[in-house]
Write a protein that holds these residues in place. Sequence first.
Motif, PDB file in Angstrom:
ATOM      1  N   VAL A  29       0.779  -1.010   0.032  1.00 17.79           N
ATOM      2  CA  VAL A  29      -0.027  -0.033   0.046  1.00 17.79           C
ATOM      3  C   VAL A  29       1.003   1.360  -0.013  1.00 17.79           C
ATOM      4  O   VAL A  29       0.771   2.152  -0.866  1.00 17.79           O
ATOM      5  CB  VAL A  29      -0.991   0.120   1.181  1.00 17.79           C
ATOM      6  N   GLY A  33       0.767   3.943  -3.090  1.00 20.34           N
ATOM      7  CA  GLY A  33       0.426   5.177  -2.570  1.00 20.34           C
ATOM      8  C   GLY A  33       1.388   6.303  -2.630  1.00 20.34           C
ATOM      9  O   GLY A  33       1.239   7.205  -3.264  1.00 20.34           O
ATOM     10  N   VAL A  36       2.277   7.257  -6.073  1.00 21.89           N
ATOM     11  CA  VAL A  36       1.248   8.158  -6.894  1.00 21.89           C
ATOM     12  C   VAL A  36       1.652   9.696  -6.344  1.00 21.89           C
ATOM     13  O   VAL A  36       1.755  10.552  -6.743  1.00 21.89           O
ATOM     14  CB  VAL A  36      -0.215   7.573  -6.565  1.00 21.89           C
ATOM     15  N   LEU A  37       1.492   9.571  -4.790  1.00 20.88           N
ATOM     16  CA  LEU A  37       1.821  10.919  -4.260  1.00 20.88           C
ATOM     17  C   LEU A  37       2.961  11.635  -4.331  1.00 20.88           C
ATOM     18  O   LEU A  37       3.194  12.581  -4.700  1.00 20.88           O
ATOM     19  CB  LEU A  37       1.585  10.820  -2.677  1.00 20.88           C
ATOM     20  N   THR A  98       2.002   5.592   3.465  1.00 22.88           N
ATOM     21  CA  THR A  98       1.913   6.180   2.387  1.00 22.88           C
ATOM     22  C   THR A  98       2.302   7.448   2.388  1.00 22.88           C
ATOM     23  O   THR A  98       3.071   8.160   1.497  1.00 22.88           O
ATOM     24  CB  THR A  98       0.514   6.125   2.083  1.00 22.88           C
ATOM     25  N   ALA A 102       5.821   8.739   0.467  1.00 26.47           N
ATOM     26  CA  ALA A 102       5.944   9.787  -0.850  1.00 26.47           C
ATOM     27  C   ALA A 102       6.832  10.826  -0.738  1.00 26.47           C
ATOM     28  O   ALA A 102       7.356  11.182  -1.916  1.00 26.47           O
ATOM     29  CB  ALA A 102       4.324  10.538  -0.502  1.00 26.47           C
TER      30      ALA A 102
END
Lengths: 222, 242
Positions: A29, A33, A36-37, A98, A102
């Motif tokens: 996860v 995540g 993407v972030l 996440t 990031a």
Amino acid sequence: MGAFDWQVVWASLPYLAQGLGFTVQLTAVALAGGLVLGTLLALARISGPRPLALAAAAYVNIMRSVPLVMVILWFFLVIPMLTGRPLGTEASALVTFTAFEAAYYGEIIRAGIQSIPRGQVDAARALGLTRAQATIHVVLPQAVRNMAPVLLTQTIILFQDTSLVHAIGAKDLLKAAEIAGKNYNRPVEMYVFVAAVYFAICLALSLLVRRLRRASGTAAPA
Amino acid sequence: MSYDWNWRFLLDTVAAGEGSYLDWLLAGLGWTVALSLAAWALALALGLAVGTARTLEARWLRAPAAAWVELFRNVPLLVQFFLWFFVVPELLPRDLGLWVKQDMPAKEFVTAVLCLGFFTSARVAEQLRSGIGSLPPGQRLAALALGMRLAQAYRHVILPRALRVVLPPLTSEFMNVIKNSSVAYAIGVMELTFQARQMQEETARGLETYLAVTTLYFLCAFAANRAMAAIEARSRIPGYLG
């Protein structure tokens, strides 16, 4: 040195597997995540409007200078204050990792994008590609190739760091081993076993990184 | 979100009755600084030896050095803390193991220094190895051609150059040591993170506590950064860019 009793490890395997399941879930996860972030953070820093670029830079720098254990404690404390209801340790861990990863992935992605010579974009634009097309077809494919080993190395670190959910008591592989060790009064065997599991997984992944590096011709990191 | 800030609790007497919460914070800061400095010194000494060994031709030195790095890099730091604390005493000779478990002074602290020092040494070693690898090979060959023995070439030519190359990455390693020292809460070292958890539990003033602790970590990292920058400036060779 007392005799070791490996029987207890065997007996706890199903329980430990559950813990490993959460460790892997948390890693997956945070990886998805975080990528993407992280991409959004990188784009904000490279080509966002100035206030956004500054905000992204501040976020990345703060995350990277606070000890991860403190970040985990912070999120566990603050999220329920903001939402008004308690959040389980596992859910809190998923959100925290996440957000934390990031920042790290974002910096790797930013460096990867900035490693592409400006002339590549100019050439693509001269050939009639739009900005978006140049980014998608020219910059990103090369950037991803450059980044792949570093991203994977960061993921190995992430996989190891997930053990720090210990601070809020989420039940991952390490926590499962700790509980099983207490139940059987055999902590030594449990910790040795868990260390071996982490070691085997991380060593296999880092050998993969080495192969990737050789394939892409990028030297070992400085 | 409306939050009722209250910093005055820092001056309250702790539940156990001795001193205030501010005393806890300062004690935590002291342990964090002591642990970070001691572990950093150990990591530099070991990392220098292991990193150098990794660049040698002699296989009997190179192979164990490589194994060292893999071992400490591929097990999570928290697991390493538990290994040092619970497992290592069992592997020692019986009497020594018993002494470590029962009578060793500052047991948690000493264990944490060893754990964090060994862990970081693998990372220092890798930085040094790539630093040595980045030097032009001619330097080493020239030193040997001038009649230096290998040890002399390392002592007078290779290491002085390589150490300057790796100073910037070592600066971030030093800051990592400070951040990583927070994991020592798990074996009961009463450093900043340990105090943060304890204070939040006892006073429920989580935000104030975490803000204070996080700020102290910032200050430590900043001090480490400045100290390394000063070393970097003093060791610069005139005429070089970096």
